[in-house]
Design an enzyme around this catalytic site. Structure first.
Site, PDB file in Angstrom:
ATOM      1  N   LYS A 226      42.161  79.027 148.733  1.00  0.00           N
ATOM      2  CA  LYS A 226      42.208  78.461 150.087  1.00  0.00           C
ATOM      3  C   LYS A 226      43.175  77.308 150.076  1.00  0.00           C
ATOM      4  CE  LYS A 226      40.930  78.047 154.353  1.00  0.00           C
ATOM      5  NZ  LYS A 226      42.371  78.139 154.694  1.00  0.00           N
TER       6      LYS A 226
ATOM      7  N   LYS B 277      47.987  77.441 147.478  1.00  0.00           N
ATOM      8  CA  LYS B 277      48.939  76.848 148.425  1.00  0.00           C
ATOM      9  C   LYS B 277      50.162  77.737 148.489  1.00  0.00           C
ATOM     10  CE  LYS B 277      49.358  73.106 150.985  1.00  0.00           C
ATOM     11  NZ  LYS B 277      48.314  72.216 151.540  1.00  0.00           N
TER      12      LYS B 277
ATOM     13  N   SER C 249      38.399  74.209 157.967  1.00  0.00           N
ATOM     14  CA  SER C 249      38.843  75.600 157.784  1.00  0.00           C
ATOM     15  C   SER C 249      37.689  76.444 157.240  1.00  0.00           C
ATOM     16  CB  SER C 249      40.013  75.671 156.799  1.00  0.00           C
ATOM     17  OG  SER C 249      41.230  75.343 157.427  1.00  0.00           O
TER      18      SER C 249
ATOM     19  N   ASN D 199      50.668  66.583 162.924  1.00  0.00           N
ATOM     20  CA  ASN D 199      49.265  66.915 163.183  1.00  0.00           C
ATOM     21  C   ASN D 199      48.305  65.873 162.607  1.00  0.00           C
ATOM     22  OD1 ASN D 199      46.752  68.330 161.693  1.00  0.00           O
ATOM     23  ND2 ASN D 199      47.030  69.179 163.730  1.00  0.00           N
TER      24      ASN D 199
ATOM     25  N   GLY E  58      47.537  76.088 157.829  1.00  0.00           N
ATOM     26  CA  GLY E  58      48.747  75.307 158.089  1.00  0.00           C
ATOM     27  C   GLY E  58      48.943  74.157 157.114  1.00  0.00           C
ATOM     28  N   ASP E  59      50.113  73.599 157.154  1.00  0.00           N
ATOM     29  CA  ASP E  59      50.482  72.364 156.458  1.00  0.00           C
ATOM     30  C   ASP E  59      51.759  71.891 157.173  1.00  0.00           C
ATOM     31  OD1 ASP E  59      49.701  70.771 153.826  1.00  0.00           O
ATOM     32  OD2 ASP E  59      51.872  70.850 153.820  1.00  0.00           O
TER      33      ASP E  59
HETATM   34  P1  NDP Z   1      53.412  68.141 160.410  1.00  0.00           P
HETATM   35  O1  NDP Z   1      54.499  69.107 160.144  1.00  0.00           O
HETATM   36  O2  NDP Z   1      52.578  68.292 161.615  1.00  0.00           O
HETATM   37  O3  NDP Z   1      53.981  66.652 160.405  1.00  0.00           O
HETATM   38  C1  NDP Z   1      54.634  66.131 159.305  1.00  0.00           C
HETATM   39  C2  NDP Z   1      55.064  64.713 159.619  1.00  0.00           C
HETATM   40  O4  NDP Z   1      55.547  64.111 158.417  1.00  0.00           O
HETATM   41  C3  NDP Z   1      56.207  64.638 160.604  1.00  0.00           C
HETATM   42  O5  NDP Z   1      56.123  63.443 161.325  1.00  0.00           O
HETATM   43  C4  NDP Z   1      57.416  64.646 159.686  1.00  0.00           C
HETATM   44  O6  NDP Z   1      58.580  64.072 160.260  1.00  0.00           O
HETATM   45  C5  NDP Z   1      56.938  63.820 158.531  1.00  0.00           C
HETATM   46  N1  NDP Z   1      57.624  64.264 157.299  1.00  0.00           N
HETATM   47  C6  NDP Z   1      57.570  65.488 156.731  1.00  0.00           C
HETATM   48  N2  NDP Z   1      58.345  65.570 155.653  1.00  0.00           N
HETATM   49  C7  NDP Z   1      58.911  64.365 155.535  1.00  0.00           C
HETATM   50  C8  NDP Z   1      59.813  63.814 154.608  1.00  0.00           C
HETATM   51  N3  NDP Z   1      60.308  64.535 153.569  1.00  0.00           N
HETATM   52  N4  NDP Z   1      60.158  62.501 154.786  1.00  0.00           N
HETATM   53  C9  NDP Z   1      59.653  61.787 155.820  1.00  0.00           C
HETATM   54  N5  NDP Z   1      58.804  62.266 156.729  1.00  0.00           N
HETATM   55  C10 NDP Z   1      58.436  63.518 156.592  1.00  0.00           C
HETATM   56  O7  NDP Z   1      52.500  68.187 159.090  1.00  0.00           O
HETATM   57  P2  NDP Z   1      50.994  67.704 158.896  1.00  0.00           P
HETATM   58  O8  NDP Z   1      50.710  66.541 159.773  1.00  0.00           O
HETATM   59  O9  NDP Z   1      50.133  68.897 158.969  1.00  0.00           O
HETATM   60  O10 NDP Z   1      51.020  67.246 157.366  1.00  0.00           O
HETATM   61  C11 NDP Z   1      51.263  65.896 156.967  1.00  0.00           C
HETATM   62  C12 NDP Z   1      50.703  65.671 155.581  1.00  0.00           C
HETATM   63  O11 NDP Z   1      49.297  65.916 155.578  1.00  0.00           O
HETATM   64  C13 NDP Z   1      51.269  66.571 154.476  1.00  0.00           C
HETATM   65  O12 NDP Z   1      51.295  65.837 153.268  1.00  0.00           O
HETATM   66  C14 NDP Z   1      50.233  67.672 154.357  1.00  0.00           C
HETATM   67  O13 NDP Z   1      50.258  68.287 153.095  1.00  0.00           O
HETATM   68  C15 NDP Z   1      48.964  66.857 154.548  1.00  0.00           C
HETATM   69  N6  NDP Z   1      47.780  67.599 154.957  1.00  0.00           N
HETATM   70  C16 NDP Z   1      47.779  68.388 156.057  1.00  0.00           C
HETATM   71  C17 NDP Z   1      46.624  69.054 156.443  1.00  0.00           C
HETATM   72  C18 NDP Z   1      46.558  69.849 157.683  1.00  0.00           C
HETATM   73  O14 NDP Z   1      45.460  70.312 158.008  1.00  0.00           O
HETATM   74  N7  NDP Z   1      47.637  70.042 158.433  1.00  0.00           N
HETATM   75  C19 NDP Z   1      45.404  68.969 155.637  1.00  0.00           C
HETATM   76  C20 NDP Z   1      45.491  68.030 154.524  1.00  0.00           C
HETATM   77  C21 NDP Z   1      46.653  67.402 154.209  1.00  0.00           C
HETATM   78  P3  NDP Z   1      59.772  65.025 160.784  1.00  0.00           P
HETATM   79  O15 NDP Z   1      59.240  65.665 162.021  1.00  0.00           O
HETATM   80  O16 NDP Z   1      60.899  64.080 161.021  1.00  0.00           O
HETATM   81  O17 NDP Z   1      60.027  66.001 159.670  1.00  0.00           O
HETATM   82  O1  2IT Z   2      46.371  70.238 152.298  1.00  0.00           O
HETATM   83  C1  2IT Z   2      45.446  70.808 152.923  1.00  0.00           C
HETATM   84  O2  2IT Z   2      44.265  70.634 152.631  1.00  0.00           O
HETATM   85  C2  2IT Z   2      45.814  71.671 154.050  1.00  0.00           C
HETATM   86  N1  2IT Z   2      46.986  71.790 154.370  1.00  0.00           N
HETATM   87  C3  2IT Z   2      44.748  72.436 154.786  1.00  0.00           C
HETATM   88  C4  2IT Z   2      44.386  73.684 154.055  1.00  0.00           C
HETATM   89  C5  2IT Z   2      43.452  74.629 154.791  1.00  0.00           C
HETATM   90  O3  2IT Z   2      43.222  75.699 154.208  1.00  0.00           O
HETATM   91  O4  2IT Z   2      42.969  74.318 155.877  1.00  0.00           O
END
Ligand code: NDP
Ligand code: 2IT
Length: 445
Positions: free
Chosen positions: A90, A126, A377, A241, A165-166
């Site tokens: 997952k 992943k 999830s 997100n 998603g991520d």
């Molecule tokens: P999104 O794609 O929704 O947003 C990512 C954000 O981070 C954007 O503002 C983006 O800016 C910025 N960003 C991405 N890459 C870079 C970079 N190399 N340098 C600077 N800024 C960057 O992703 P999420 O919000 O879903 O994910 C954000 C973090 O949270 C990640 O580390 C992800 O692994 C983690 N995460 C996400 C989960 C989820 O459910 N979605 C669960 C647990 C962890 P820009 O638009 O300019 O690229």
């Molecule tokens: O980093 C994370 O935990 C996620 N991107 C969410 C993974 C999931 O299966 O909901």
């Protein structure tokens, strides 16, 4: 690091050359695990660590698609099925140009421990691609997702591997991926992907869950010092997100979020970020953060730079790995920082973590603090399995229970191992022991 673990670590690093982020994630976990091996020599005998660091399966594939001008584009797709001791693999899919095997493996490795901490029956995996969705039309994103799933479908399934998603993968992408899976397999297998739309098998609260969960975890840390989010001055990195929903929750609890960022720059909004406007700019229009500043009085936009230059009592890094280094951590400290909750995966470098811990700042590592996303999830999978759908209130209540449970388990584990308040140790040991016990029970596989 414990000498017995040092040589295992050296072997892991040597056999995975060039994967800096994976190395970093492995070293950070190994540094916590010495005391566990004193109590459990059977883990060493059964080579649990060596097995944990070697994914059960790694899939790398070509993703051909045509862009809107008819040109052929080739990307690389990945799915690393890391560990299935506790349940089906997952973890999310990341679409970002920086994606390569080392990033997918660091994320998959972290996911094993995170998923164990949730208490839900999910293993760790992943995936993703070096595809860059930025500037691509909906039609291009759809064709890319369809091509990606045309290979991925044979590797996943409700009982096998359940992506979500991520970065770069949200509801739109999950929709296109699910549609293609359904078309190829001729099965309405809701439990094969999570983060689905609410009318076709998704769960309420899943979109908000990671950001909300990060704030709930951080609130629990603050409580241990007799305080809360109320009245805190918060800085959040990112505006995707996780960031948007962390901002919303922190402000609902009485904090003022004064800054957030994207990869181009950051905004400072002393009145507190207007979440509705931010959602409109980022989620509806898929615009840049600069446009938020252009539409709201009293907001300044800083091109480039570091959002960590803005004073905060609570910092929530919610963008990407290694976005907060030792210098940034030291700057934050000078300005009265109390707590850090990692919404992103591994956003703080090892130097930054050391700075926070030495200064006694409350530090919630991503594998604990951001586990609300994957936990919800798992709640989505539960609803799919029972063909049910729960109310927002009920689902949020479950999320809150899970996050408080993770906090308390990390804190209790840190106490048990003689390092009260060390959430890094608590999360690493808490997650590891659960997976290691299951691996022992299941024999040498
Ligand atoms: P999104 O794609 O929704 O947003 C990512 C954000 O981070 C954007 O503002 C983006 O800016 C910025 N960003 C991405 N890459 C870079 C970079 N190399 N340098 C600077 N800024 C960057 O992703 P999420 O919000 O879903 O994910 C954000 C973090 O949270 C990640 O580390 C992800 O692994 C983690 N995460 C996400 C989960 C989820 O459910 N979605 C669960 C647990 C962890 P820009 O638009 O300019 O690229
Ligand atoms: O980093 C994370 O935990 C996620 N991107 C969410 C993974 C999931 O299966 O909901």
């Amino acid at each position: 690091m414990d000498a017995r673990l040092e040589s295992i670590k050296d072997t892991v690093l040597a056999r995975n050359p060039g994967e800096a982020e994976f190395h970093q994630a492995v070293v950070e976990v190994f540094e916590s695990l010495g005391p566990v091996h004193d109590r459990h020599p059977e883990f060493l005998e059964a080579a649990i660590l060596e097995r944990l660091c070697e994914p059960e399966r790694q899939i790398i594939f070509r993703v051909p698609w045509t862009d809107d001008s008819g040109r052929v584009q080739i990307n690389r797709g990945f799915r690393v099925e890391f560990n299935s001791a506790l349940g089906p693999y997952k973890g999310g899919l990341r679409f970002h140009p920086s994606v390569y095997l080392g990033i997918v493996k660091f994320l998959g490795f972290e996911q094993i421990f995170k998923n164990a901490l949730t208490g839900m029956p999910i293993g760790g995996g992943k995936g993703g691609s070096d595809f860059d969705p930025r500037g691509r039309s909906d039609a291009e994103v759809m064709r890319f997702c369809q091509s990606f799933m045309t290979e991925l479908y044979r590797h996943i399934g409700e009982y096998t591997d359940v992506p979500a998603g991520d970065i770069g993968v949200g509801g739109r992408e999950i929709g296109y991926l699910f549609g293609q899976y359904k078309r190829i397999t001729n099965r309405y297998e809701s439990g094969v992907l999570t983060g689905k739309g609410i009318s076709w098998g998704g769960s309420l609260v899943r979109p908000e869950a990671t950001g909300f969960g990060t704030v709930i975890f951080t609130q629990e840390m603050l409580k241990t010092r007799g305080t809360s989010f109320d009245g805190q001055r918060v800085v959040v990195s990112g505006s995707g997100n996780v960031a948007v929903n962390a901002i919303a929750k922190a402000q609902a609890l009485g904090a003022t979020v004064v800054a957030c960022s994207d990869s181009s720059g950051y905004v400072v909004d002393e009145a507190g970020i207007d979440v509705e406007l931010l959602r409109t700019v980022k989620e509806v229009e898929r615009g840049r953060l600069k446009e938020y500043a252009e539409r709201r009085a009293g907001v300044s936009y800083v091109d480039g730079g570091s959002v960590w230059d803005v004073d905060a009592t609570v910092a929530l890094p919610c963008a990407t790995q290694n976005e907060l280094d030792g210098d940034a951590a030291a700057r934050l400290l000078r300005n009265g920082l109390l707590a850090v909750g990692e919404g992103a995966n591994m956003p703080s470098t090892r130097d930054a973590v050391a700075v926070f811990q030495e200064a006694g700042v409350l530090f919630g590592p991503g594998k604990a603090a951001n586990a609300g996303g994957v936990a919800t999830s798992a709640l989505e999978m539960q609803q799919n399995a029972s063909r049910d759908s729960w109310s927002f209130e009920h689902t949020e209540e479950r999320l809150t229970e899970i996050m408080v449970g993770i906090h308390d388990r990390c804190a209790a584990t840190a106490d048990e191992y003689g390092e009260p308040g060390n959430y890094v140790l608590g999360a690493n040991i808490g997650g590891f022991v659960k997976v290691a016990d299951a691996m022992l029970a299941q024999g040498l596989i």
